[in-house]
Design a protein around this motif. Structure first.
Motif, PDB file in Angstrom:
ATOM      1  N   ASP A 164     -21.420  10.008   7.968  1.00  0.00           N
ATOM      2  CA  ASP A 164     -20.457  11.050   7.642  1.00  0.00           C
ATOM      3  C   ASP A 164     -19.190  10.413   7.089  1.00  0.00           C
ATOM      4  N   ASP A 165     -18.188  11.247   6.796  1.00  0.00           N
ATOM      5  CA  ASP A 165     -17.002  10.752   6.111  1.00  0.00           C
ATOM      6  C   ASP A 165     -16.193   9.762   6.933  1.00  0.00           C
ATOM      7  N   HIS A 166     -16.311   9.794   8.251  1.00  0.00           N
ATOM      8  CA  HIS A 166     -15.541   8.854   9.073  1.00  0.00           C
ATOM      9  C   HIS A 166     -15.949   7.406   8.800  1.00  0.00           C
ATOM     10  N   LEU A 167     -17.228   7.157   8.651  1.00  0.00           N
ATOM     11  CA  LEU A 167     -17.686   5.806   8.340  1.00  0.00           C
ATOM     12  C   LEU A 167     -17.260   5.388   6.934  1.00  0.00           C
ATOM     13  N   VAL A 168     -17.251   6.332   6.011  1.00  0.00           N
ATOM     14  CA  VAL A 168     -16.801   6.033   4.651  1.00  0.00           C
ATOM     15  C   VAL A 168     -15.314   5.679   4.663  1.00  0.00           C
ATOM     16  N   TYR A 169     -14.521   6.427   5.427  1.00  0.00           N
ATOM     17  CA  TYR A 169     -13.096   6.108   5.551  1.00  0.00           C
ATOM     18  C   TYR A 169     -12.901   4.690   6.084  1.00  0.00           C
ATOM     19  N   ALA A 170     -13.656   4.317   7.094  1.00  0.00           N
ATOM     20  CA  ALA A 170     -13.527   2.981   7.674  1.00  0.00           C
ATOM     21  C   ALA A 170     -13.835   1.906   6.635  1.00  0.00           C
ATOM     22  N   ALA A 171     -14.878   2.114   5.842  1.00  0.00           N
ATOM     23  CA  ALA A 171     -15.238   1.141   4.810  1.00  0.00           C
ATOM     24  C   ALA A 171     -14.169   1.065   3.724  1.00  0.00           C
ATOM     25  N   VAL A 172     -13.643   2.204   3.306  1.00  0.00           N
ATOM     26  CA  VAL A 172     -12.617   2.221   2.261  1.00  0.00           C
ATOM     27  C   VAL A 172     -11.348   1.523   2.741  1.00  0.00           C
ATOM     28  N   LEU A 173     -10.975   1.740   3.989  1.00  0.00           N
ATOM     29  CA  LEU A 173      -9.795   1.066   4.536  1.00  0.00           C
ATOM     30  C   LEU A 173      -9.965  -0.448   4.494  1.00  0.00           C
ATOM     31  N   ALA A 174     -11.150  -0.930   4.825  1.00  0.00           N
ATOM     32  CA  ALA A 174     -11.405  -2.370   4.773  1.00  0.00           C
ATOM     33  C   ALA A 174     -11.287  -2.890   3.349  1.00  0.00           C
ATOM     34  N   VAL A 175     -11.811  -2.169   2.382  1.00  0.00           N
ATOM     35  CA  VAL A 175     -11.734  -2.583   0.980  1.00  0.00           C
ATOM     36  C   VAL A 175     -10.279  -2.631   0.512  1.00  0.00           C
ATOM     37  N   LEU A 176      -9.485  -1.636   0.888  1.00  0.00           N
ATOM     38  CA  LEU A 176      -8.080  -1.600   0.486  1.00  0.00           C
ATOM     39  C   LEU A 176      -7.324  -2.808   1.019  1.00  0.00           C
ATOM     40  N   ALA A 177      -7.588  -3.169   2.256  1.00  0.00           N
ATOM     41  CA  ALA A 177      -6.908  -4.329   2.844  1.00  0.00           C
ATOM     42  C   ALA A 177      -7.364  -5.626   2.186  1.00  0.00           C
ATOM     43  N   LEU A 178      -8.655  -5.768   1.942  1.00  0.00           N
ATOM     44  CA  LEU A 178      -9.188  -7.003   1.358  1.00  0.00           C
ATOM     45  C   LEU A 178      -8.696  -7.221  -0.070  1.00  0.00           C
ATOM     46  N   LEU A 179      -8.508  -6.154  -0.814  1.00  0.00           N
ATOM     47  CA  LEU A 179      -8.105  -6.265  -2.214  1.00  0.00           C
ATOM     48  C   LEU A 179      -6.595  -6.166  -2.407  1.00  0.00           C
ATOM     49  N   GLY A 180      -5.845  -6.122  -1.328  1.00  0.00           N
ATOM     50  CA  GLY A 180      -4.386  -6.102  -1.442  1.00  0.00           C
ATOM     51  C   GLY A 180      -3.857  -4.875  -2.141  1.00  0.00           C
ATOM     52  N   ALA A 181      -4.334  -3.713  -1.766  1.00  0.00           N
ATOM     53  CA  ALA A 181      -3.944  -2.476  -2.449  1.00  0.00           C
ATOM     54  C   ALA A 181      -2.506  -2.071  -2.187  1.00  0.00           C
ATOM     55  N   GLY A 182      -1.835  -2.739  -1.262  1.00  0.00           N
ATOM     56  CA  GLY A 182      -0.453  -2.381  -0.969  1.00  0.00           C
ATOM     57  C   GLY A 182       0.556  -2.936  -1.950  1.00  0.00           C
ATOM     58  N   THR A 183       0.131  -3.794  -2.884  1.00  0.00           N
ATOM     59  CA  THR A 183       1.076  -4.409  -3.818  1.00  0.00           C
ATOM     60  C   THR A 183       1.372  -3.526  -5.021  1.00  0.00           C
ATOM     61  N   THR A 184       0.552  -2.538  -5.280  1.00  0.00           N
ATOM     62  CA  THR A 184       0.767  -1.613  -6.398  1.00  0.00           C
ATOM     63  C   THR A 184       1.234  -0.269  -5.843  1.00  0.00           C
ATOM     64  N   LEU A 185       2.351   0.217  -6.373  1.00  0.00           N
ATOM     65  CA  LEU A 185       2.963   1.461  -5.869  1.00  0.00           C
ATOM     66  C   LEU A 185       3.236   1.372  -4.365  1.00  0.00           C
ATOM     67  N   GLY A 186       3.607   0.197  -3.940  1.00  0.00           N
ATOM     68  CA  GLY A 186       3.897  -0.019  -2.530  1.00  0.00           C
ATOM     69  C   GLY A 186       4.775  -1.244  -2.352  1.00  0.00           C
ATOM     70  N   PHE A 187       5.094  -1.544  -1.106  1.00  0.00           N
ATOM     71  CA  PHE A 187       5.993  -2.650  -0.791  1.00  0.00           C
ATOM     72  C   PHE A 187       5.239  -3.858  -0.249  1.00  0.00           C
ATOM     73  N   GLY A 188       3.974  -3.996  -0.625  1.00  0.00           N
ATOM     74  CA  GLY A 188       3.149  -5.058  -0.091  1.00  0.00           C
ATOM     75  C   GLY A 188       3.676  -6.449  -0.385  1.00  0.00           C
TER      76      GLY A 188
END
Length: 204
Positions: A164-188
């Protein structure tokens, strides 16, 4: 082979080079780079902004859940059941909707004051971290744990044998952290460059 100078056939030449030695001196085939994750130019820029957009969207999902339960904004929580009016953010879902092999555990902690505080703090912290693009590793770990626990609260899912969507959310969160998604449009980048984070890299 005929030796013209001597007028008779010369013995065939014998190659004494070992096969493995000869193979070692043969030119190697060109290495083809794996372009699956090597993106440049416009594609790289589009990818960075796409990941940033997903990060902001997920951040709003978590923050909105916190605000709705805190103030009772009427989307998922009625005003009379808001946390500020004495309602419990966990009593409704964990106490009534939880089902499956872990339902007994979730029923036992539903409405507990300490559980309410932890749950609301997690929603707020994850939401703010994702929206600002800071503490992405912690946000991904906490968000992944929270969403997986919510997945275990209702097993099996209503519309799928296990996914279900909860597992997809968990996977997407991991991808965002691994790829440094906080540096674009953010203060990463600023967050990572701060003295505190440089001394404690796990805070990234």
């Amino acid at each position: 082979m005929v030796n013209i100078a001597q007028g008779h056939e010369s013995p065939p030449s014998i190659t004494t080079q070992r096969p493995e030695h000869a193979a070692r001196h043969q030119p190697r085939p060109p290495v083809v780079p794996d372009t699956a994750f090597s993106v440049t130019g416009r594609t790289a820029t589009a990818t960075r902004y796409l990941l940033a957009g997903i990060r902001l969207a997920l951040g709003w999902v978590f923050l909105w859940a916190f605000l709705d339960k805190l103030f009772g904004l009427g989307r998922g929580t009625a005003a009379a059941n808001s946390w500020l009016d004495g309602g419990s953010p966990t009593a409704g879902f964990l106490g009534k909707a939880a089902a499956g092999p872990f339902s007994g555990f979730y029923h036992s902690i539903a409405g507990n004051a300490a559980v309410d505080v932890l749950f609301m703090a997690a929603l707020l912290g994850i939401g703010v971290a994702l929206l600002l693009g800071i503490g992405m590793r912690i946000a991904a770990a906490a968000g992944g744990l929270l969403t997986v626990m919510m997945w275990t609260a209702v097993l099996p899912p209503e519309s799928n044998p296990f996914m279900d969507d909860h597992l997809v959310y968990a996977a997407v969160l991991a991808v965002l952290a691994l790829l440094g998604a906080g540096t674009t449009l953010g203060f990463g980048r600023r967050w990572a460059a701060s003295p505190l984070v440089r001394r404690n890299t796990w805070l990234r």
